[in-house]
Design an enzyme around this catalytic site. Sequence first.
Site, mmCIF file in Angstrom:
data_model
loop_
_atom_site.group_PDB
_atom_site.id
_atom_site.type_symbol
_atom_site.label_atom_id
_atom_site.label_comp_id
_atom_site.label_asym_id
_atom_site.label_seq_id
_atom_site.Cartn_x
_atom_site.Cartn_y
_atom_site.Cartn_z
ATOM 1 N N GLN A 100 0.909 -1.751 0.169
ATOM 2 C CA GLN A 100 -0.159 0.089 0.384
ATOM 3 C C GLN A 100 1.089 1.248 -0.023
ATOM 4 O O GLN A 100 0.469 1.949 -0.004
ATOM 5 C CB GLN A 100 -0.856 -0.135 1.296
ATOM 6 C CG GLN A 100 -1.892 -1.338 1.455
ATOM 7 C CD GLN A 100 -2.347 -1.298 2.701
ATOM 8 O OE1 GLN A 100 -1.788 -1.188 3.743
ATOM 9 N NE2 GLN A 100 -3.884 -1.546 2.710
ATOM 10 N N HIS A 118 -1.417 1.676 -4.314
ATOM 11 C CA HIS A 118 -1.503 3.321 -4.556
ATOM 12 C C HIS A 118 -1.228 3.937 -5.310
ATOM 13 O O HIS A 118 -1.103 4.793 -4.856
ATOM 14 C CB HIS A 118 -1.682 4.321 -2.929
ATOM 15 C CG HIS A 118 -2.884 2.809 -1.891
ATOM 16 N ND1 HIS A 118 -3.146 2.616 -0.294
ATOM 17 C CD2 HIS A 118 -3.625 2.314 -1.909
ATOM 18 C CE1 HIS A 118 -3.606 2.353 0.075
ATOM 19 N NE2 HIS A 118 -4.390 1.996 -1.194
ATOM 20 N N CYS A 149 1.832 16.286 -24.657
ATOM 21 C CA CYS A 149 0.573 17.047 -24.948
ATOM 22 C C CYS A 149 0.469 18.684 -23.821
ATOM 23 O O CYS A 149 -0.258 19.323 -24.310
ATOM 24 C CB CYS A 149 -0.764 16.296 -23.974
ATOM 25 S SG CYS A 149 -0.997 15.961 -22.939
ATOM 26 N N GLY A 185 2.272 -7.837 6.813
ATOM 27 C CA GLY A 185 4.350 -6.792 7.276
ATOM 28 C C GLY A 185 3.650 -5.694 7.791
ATOM 29 O O GLY A 185 4.166 -4.248 7.637
ATOM 30 N N SER A 187 5.079 -4.365 10.817
ATOM 31 C CA SER A 187 5.808 -3.298 11.016
ATOM 32 C C SER A 187 6.763 -4.287 10.535
ATOM 33 O O SER A 187 7.336 -5.209 10.331
ATOM 34 C CB SER A 187 5.915 -3.769 12.178
ATOM 35 O OG SER A 187 6.996 -4.116 13.191
HETATM 36 ZN ZN ZN Z 1 -0.618 14.648 -22.027
#
Ligand code: ZN
Length: 195
Positions: A100, A118, A149, A185, A187
Amino acid sequence: MSPVEELRARVKDSNRPCALTGAGVSAESGIATFRGAGGLWRNFKPEDLATPEAFARDPKLVWEWYDWRRGLIAKAQANPGHWFLAKLEIEKPEFWLITQNVDGLHQKAVSRRVLELHGNIWRLRCTSCPKFFQDERVPLPLPPRCPSCGGLLRPGVVWFGESLPEGTLTRSRELAQKADLFIKGKSGEVLAGLL
Ligand SMILES: [Zn+2]
């Protein structure tokens, strides 16, 4: 057998271990969770900055916070908890790591089979076209623009109110189900004890 010895034996016997890591593993590297004391920046709460609404309102402010965090993370080193998981990847060809964390410290410890639920703070995503860029500059020119772009780039992380990347989530579920040992996991210290 102590709990650590027992877990070490289970790791040794497993063929398809899978691990899930979160903020606790990065905390050992000195990275604040951004939720408690020491994690605040200019008195903003993460919930006020890590949202699509905050970015739409003031992209420069959100980027300043991410740039500050990137600076802290750039100075941090992987810790023994990360090393343990990197070693496990070498020993167990079917091992996968689900994290995460967005800081990329598992990769710094040279883990390669990593699924990032994440996203990753070193990846920038264009808000106008489908492109992603790996960018490790600290500090970044703010706000960063898409080289392709010219659109506004955003951090390649999942914000409050956004869904987790579907492909990564599905793959993580499959791996967790297939695993013969699932290591949470919580810690880095506990993981380091398994080294
Ligand atoms: Zn772009």
